[in-house]
Design an enzyme around this catalytic site. Structure first.
Site, PDB file in Angstrom:
ATOM      1  N   LYS A   1       0.791  -1.198   0.130  1.00 16.87           N
ATOM      2  CA  LYS A   1      -0.198   0.076  -0.204  1.00 16.87           C
ATOM      3  C   LYS A   1       1.117   1.043  -0.163  1.00 16.87           C
ATOM      4  O   LYS A   1       1.299   1.560   1.023  1.00 16.87           O
ATOM      5  CB  LYS A   1      -1.080   0.039   1.110  1.00 16.87           C
ATOM      6  CG  LYS A   1      -2.021   0.992   1.129  1.00 16.87           C
ATOM      7  CD  LYS A   1      -2.424   2.094   2.064  1.00 16.87           C
ATOM      8  CE  LYS A   1      -1.835   3.068   2.255  1.00 16.87           C
ATOM      9  NZ  LYS A   1      -1.695   4.336   1.494  1.00 16.87           N
TER      10      LYS A   1
ATOM     11  N   GLU B   1       9.895   2.189  10.464  1.00 16.31           N
ATOM     12  CA  GLU B   1      11.105   3.389  10.387  1.00 16.31           C
ATOM     13  C   GLU B   1      10.185   4.741  10.327  1.00 16.31           C
ATOM     14  O   GLU B   1       9.269   4.742   9.438  1.00 16.31           O
ATOM     15  CB  GLU B   1      11.775   3.175   8.932  1.00 16.31           C
ATOM     16  CG  GLU B   1      12.592   1.930   9.100  1.00 16.31           C
ATOM     17  CD  GLU B   1      13.800   2.297   9.775  1.00 16.31           C
ATOM     18  OE1 GLU B   1      13.905   3.298  10.254  1.00 16.31           O
ATOM     19  OE2 GLU B   1      14.479   1.206   9.979  1.00 16.31           O
TER      20      GLU B   1
ATOM     21  N   CYS C   1      13.955  11.672   5.744  1.00 16.59           N
ATOM     22  CA  CYS C   1      14.035  11.185   7.219  1.00 16.59           C
ATOM     23  C   CYS C   1      15.501  11.436   7.689  1.00 16.59           C
ATOM     24  O   CYS C   1      15.533  11.674   8.937  1.00 16.59           O
ATOM     25  CB  CYS C   1      13.401   9.850   7.433  1.00 16.59           C
ATOM     26  SG  CYS C   1      14.114   8.781   6.217  1.00 16.59           S
TER      27      CYS C   1
ATOM     28  N   GLU D   1       9.997  17.452  14.384  1.00 16.68           N
ATOM     29  CA  GLU D   1      10.331  17.066  12.919  1.00 16.68           C
ATOM     30  C   GLU D   1       9.404  17.882  12.037  1.00 16.68           C
ATOM     31  O   GLU D   1       8.344  17.796  12.167  1.00 16.68           O
ATOM     32  CB  GLU D   1      10.280  15.641  12.597  1.00 16.68           C
ATOM     33  CG  GLU D   1      10.516  15.149  11.178  1.00 16.68           C
ATOM     34  CD  GLU D   1      10.500  13.854  10.594  1.00 16.68           C
ATOM     35  OE1 GLU D   1       9.396  13.286  10.834  1.00 16.68           O
ATOM     36  OE2 GLU D   1      11.689  13.133  10.087  1.00 16.68           O
TER      37      GLU D   1
HETATM   38  N1  LIG Z   1      12.672   6.606   9.054  1.00 18.07           N
HETATM   39  C1  LIG Z   1      12.652   6.514   7.622  1.00 18.07           C
HETATM   40  O1  LIG Z   1      13.175   5.664   6.956  1.00 18.07           O
HETATM   41  C2  LIG Z   1      11.685   7.215   7.171  1.00 18.07           C
HETATM   42  C3  LIG Z   1      11.586   7.369   5.743  1.00 18.07           C
HETATM   43  C4  LIG Z   1      10.655   8.261   5.075  1.00 18.07           C
HETATM   44  C5  LIG Z   1       9.809   8.815   5.718  1.00 18.07           C
HETATM   45  N2  LIG Z   1       9.862   8.642   7.113  1.00 18.07           N
HETATM   46  C6  LIG Z   1       8.863   9.668   7.872  1.00 18.07           C
HETATM   47  O2  LIG Z   1       7.506   9.534   7.214  1.00 18.07           O
HETATM   48  C7  LIG Z   1       6.932  10.803   7.296  1.00 18.07           C
HETATM   49  C8  LIG Z   1       6.183  11.365   6.029  1.00 18.07           C
HETATM   50  O3  LIG Z   1       5.751  10.308   5.066  1.00 18.07           O
HETATM   51  P1  LIG Z   1       3.870  10.234   5.376  1.00 18.07           P
HETATM   52  O4  LIG Z   1       3.352  11.599   5.508  1.00 18.07           O
HETATM   53  O5  LIG Z   1       3.595   9.545   4.086  1.00 18.07           O
HETATM   54  O6  LIG Z   1       3.632   9.474   6.795  1.00 18.07           O
HETATM   55  P2  LIG Z   1       2.449   8.967   7.067  1.00 18.07           P
HETATM   56  O7  LIG Z   1       2.495   8.159   8.579  1.00 18.07           O
HETATM   57  O8  LIG Z   1       0.978   9.797   7.083  1.00 18.07           O
HETATM   58  O9  LIG Z   1       1.953   7.788   5.770  1.00 18.07           O
HETATM   59  C9  LIG Z   1       2.843   6.814   5.811  1.00 18.07           C
HETATM   60  C10 LIG Z   1       1.996   5.559   5.213  1.00 18.07           C
HETATM   61  O10 LIG Z   1       0.955   5.203   6.233  1.00 18.07           O
HETATM   62  C11 LIG Z   1      -0.377   4.940   5.493  1.00 18.07           C
HETATM   63  N3  LIG Z   1      -1.160   5.079   6.791  1.00 18.07           N
HETATM   64  C12 LIG Z   1      -1.910   6.243   7.157  1.00 18.07           C
HETATM   65  N4  LIG Z   1      -2.610   5.896   8.031  1.00 18.07           N
HETATM   66  C13 LIG Z   1      -2.716   4.425   8.253  1.00 18.07           C
HETATM   67  C14 LIG Z   1      -3.584   3.738   9.150  1.00 18.07           C
HETATM   68  N5  LIG Z   1      -4.182   4.072   9.960  1.00 18.07           N
HETATM   69  N6  LIG Z   1      -3.416   2.452   8.754  1.00 18.07           N
HETATM   70  C15 LIG Z   1      -2.224   2.056   7.968  1.00 18.07           C
HETATM   71  N7  LIG Z   1      -1.714   2.766   7.104  1.00 18.07           N
HETATM   72  C16 LIG Z   1      -1.685   4.061   7.433  1.00 18.07           C
HETATM   73  C17 LIG Z   1      -0.468   6.349   4.688  1.00 18.07           C
HETATM   74  O11 LIG Z   1      -1.549   6.259   3.561  1.00 18.07           O
HETATM   75  C18 LIG Z   1       1.045   6.108   4.116  1.00 18.07           C
HETATM   76  O12 LIG Z   1       0.947   5.079   3.040  1.00 18.07           O
HETATM   77  C19 LIG Z   1       7.869  11.625   8.085  1.00 18.07           C
HETATM   78  O13 LIG Z   1       7.612  11.906   9.379  1.00 18.07           O
HETATM   79  C20 LIG Z   1       9.159  10.943   7.902  1.00 18.07           C
HETATM   80  O14 LIG Z   1      10.063  11.437   8.797  1.00 18.07           O
HETATM   81  C21 LIG Z   1      10.531   8.115   7.778  1.00 18.07           C
HETATM   82  O1  LIG Z   2      19.806   9.505   3.096  1.00 20.35           O
HETATM   83  S1  LIG Z   2      19.228   9.163   1.761  1.00 20.35           S
HETATM   84  O2  LIG Z   2      20.383   8.487   0.945  1.00 20.35           O
HETATM   85  O3  LIG Z   2      18.948  10.261   1.264  1.00 20.35           O
HETATM   86  C1  LIG Z   2      17.896   7.999   1.910  1.00 20.35           C
HETATM   87  C2  LIG Z   2      17.661   7.316   0.852  1.00 20.35           C
HETATM   88  C3  LIG Z   2      16.251   6.531   0.907  1.00 20.35           C
HETATM   89  C4  LIG Z   2      15.859   6.651   2.027  1.00 20.35           C
HETATM   90  C5  LIG Z   2      14.658   5.806   2.211  1.00 20.35           C
HETATM   91  O4  LIG Z   2      14.046   5.635   3.407  1.00 20.35           O
HETATM   92  C6  LIG Z   2      16.154   7.093   3.007  1.00 20.35           C
HETATM   93  C7  LIG Z   2      17.227   7.768   2.964  1.00 20.35           C
END
Ligand SMILES: NC(=O)c1ccc[n+]([C@@H]2O[C@H](COP(=O)([O-])OP(=O)(O)OC[C@H]3O[C@@H](n4cnc5c(N)ncnc54)[C@H](O)[C@@H]3O)[C@@H](O)[C@H]2O)c1
Ligand SMILES: O=S(=O)(O)c1ccc(CO)cc1
Length: 479
Positions: A170, A245, A279, A381
């Site tokens: 998803k 994550e 992130c 964040e």
């Molecule tokens: N640590 C990492 O590797 C990493 C990498 C990328 C993004 N992020 C984090 O992600 C956030 C931004 O992404 P976003 O806005 O898409 O996050 P989000 O949590 O809103 O959504 C992430 C996913 O979860 C789904 N989702 C939302 N509610 C849900 C529920 N009740 N049940 C199941 N699935 C659900 C969304 O549709 C989406 O596919 C930032 O806070 C960022 O730090 C973390």
């Molecule tokens: O730190 S990054 O190389 O930009 C990087 C690449 C991929 C992802 C996916 O979570 C996160 C960070």
């Protein structure tokens, strides 16, 4: 309309989601079918049916499909990079880099399918043999965010399939295009029906079905802390395996002895590239007294040259923010920081149009100084191009400030001192540490993940991915 892939069939929907280009909001990237809760259940049923045979497929079969998928992704890097830049808003070079990362990940895990094995261990009892093997977990639900539309799906799908699991993906609502492209590639690469299923739709509807359905043995999630916590509760309630994550508030320490050019280049990249929507981005620059003013002056000077424009235009350094909601959040944090007494020394203004007059969600990267560790801008964040500088007396105080956060994903230090670099690598509370490099910019073949509130469960990527996507069996045989 781009359809969902369920049980090897492309399935229509009565509802569609409009994928809009954040660089030019008049541009419709495409219309994507929105799966219903029932579609999600059908996908789980198809995965449940297909998994046992896939789990017993030969390593060669898995290698061939994953390797072919990786090869196609790499061959189509320009086209898929353009789609990614168009739907998410990172610049074209960044988007192509992400597509290459995805292709390499598929090829890496193709190899892992061939390399996976077990251990034969001598027993403590005479005449008994012990074998330790890994088996697939079963059906895995993968829930991904918008900021890496192809890399994050790739680094969950590829290990899941390599180790014999069936998948229901998803992707984030905002960026279905790149996920759809992977589904199309895997389907044509000859994956048996039902082994990989794509259900595009709302988290609260489609995602929730994956969390609640007992046939889904494991959930791998990347996204916000709030959603991660909800996922943890749902998985614990039915004892499903899960991996999260989530966010970061990654520090980058700049010491008096740093090479100024190296420090500034690393800070600009960490804070502002990919519009700060990584992130691993650094939004806290912790700078010691002796270099503070020179560092800030050099940052402000370089920021004047950053070109904020259409993500796909040659020469753009910073693309748009992903959508209006994220832009509103970024602007709100800028107001909060001002209200808390931080000093805005560069950027921070929204631009309604780009250089060609196209409407989009543009924001000039913002730099604050005089921030303190207690301010919300230093603790929460933002997930945008908003960075603050915190002054530190010396290395010890800088390290303490770096660790003064509930997150622990990545951390960086700019220094020419081997002593401080070594100490920082050992003592900073983060899953990934960078010396004289941006806090973002990771390799695809080594573990990725953090500590504290950033991550939960086994690491992703590299050989460590096997911990999540397999379950260990220990077999004893009396000879
Ligand atoms: N640590 C990492 O590797 C990493 C990498 C990328 C993004 N992020 C984090 O992600 C956030 C931004 O992404 P976003 O806005 O898409 O996050 P989000 O949590 O809103 O959504 C992430 C996913 O979860 C789904 N989702 C939302 N509610 C849900 C529920 N009740 N049940 C199941 N699935 C659900 C969304 O549709 C989406 O596919 C930032 O806070 C960022 O730090 C973390
Ligand atoms: O730190 S990054 O190389 O930009 C990087 C690449 C991929 C992802 C996916 O979570 C996160 C960070």
């Amino acid at each position: 309309m781009f359809k969902n892939l369920i049980g090897g069939e492309w399935v229509e929907s009565t509802r569609v989601s409009r994928n809009i280009n954040p660089s030019d909001t008049r541009d419709l990237v495409g219309e994507y079918a929105q799966a219903s809760a029932d579609d999600a259940r059908q996908a789980i049923a198809a995965a449940t049916k297909a998994q046992p045979a896939w789990g017993l497929s030969t390593p060669q079969q898995r290698f061939d499909i994953l390797d072919a998928a990786g090869a196609e992704i790499l061959a189509r890097r320009a086209e898929l990079g353009d789609l990614l830049a168009r739907e998410e808003g990172k610049t074209l070079p960044e988007a192509i880099g992400e597509v290459v990362r995805a292709g390499n990940i598929f090829k890496f895990f193709a190899g892992e399918a061939l390399r996976s094995g077990g251990d034969v261990v001598p027993s403590v009892r005479p005449g008994v043999g012990v074998e330790v093997t890994r088996e697939p977990v079963g059906v895995v639900g993968l829930i991904t965010p918008w900021n890496f539309p192809i890399a994050i799906p790739a680094w969950k799908i590829a290990p899941a399939l390599a180790y014999g699991n069936a998948v229901v993906l998803k992707p984030a609502d905002l960026v279905p295009g790149s996920a759809w492209a992977i589904a199309d590639i895997l389907h044509r690469a000859g994956l048996p029906a039902g082994v990989f299923n794509l259900v595009m739709g709302r988290g609260s509807e489609v995602g929730q079905v994956l969390l609640d359905d007992k046939r889904v043995q494991a959930i791998s999630f990347t996204g916000s802390v709030a959603t991660g916590q909800r996922i943890a509760q749902a998985c614990v309630a039915r004892m499903a395996k899960f991996q999260l994550e989530m966010g970061g508030k990654n520090p980058m320490v700049v010491l008096d002895d740093a090479d100024l050019d190296v420090a500034v280049a690393a800070a600009l990249n960490s804070g502002f590239f990919s519009t700060g929507q990584r992130c691993t981005a650094s939004s806290r620059l912790i700078v010691t007294e002796g270099i503070h003013d020179r560092f800030v002056a050099a940052m402000v000077d370089k920021m004047k040259n950053l070109k904020v424009d259409d993500a796909r235009k040659k020469g753009t350094d910073i693309g748009p923010v992903v959508d209006d909601k994220q832009l509103a959040q970024d602007l709100e944090y800028i107001q909060i920081a001002k209200g808390e007494g931080a000093k805005l020394v560069a950027g921070g203004e929204a631009m309604e149009k780009n250089a060609d007059g196209a409407p989009g969600w543009y924001l000039k990267p913002a730099l604050f100084t005089e921030a303190t560790a207690q301010m919300r801008i230093s603790r929460e964040e933002v997930f945008g191009p908003v960075v603050s500088v915190i002054r530190a007396k010396n290395y010890d105080e800088a390290l303490a400030l770096a660790n003064d956060t509930e997150f622990g994903l990545s951390a960086g230090i700019a220094t020419t001192s081997l002593k401080y670099a070594t100490h920082f690598k050992r003592h900073v509370q983060a899953g990934m540490v960078m010396v004289n490099l941006p806090t973002a910019g990771v390799d695809y073949h080594v573990p990725f993940g953090g500590r504290k509130g950033s991550s939960y469960g086994p690491r992703e990527q590299g050989r460590y991915a096997a911990e999540f996507y397999t379950t260990v069996k220990t077999a004893y045989t009396q000879a």
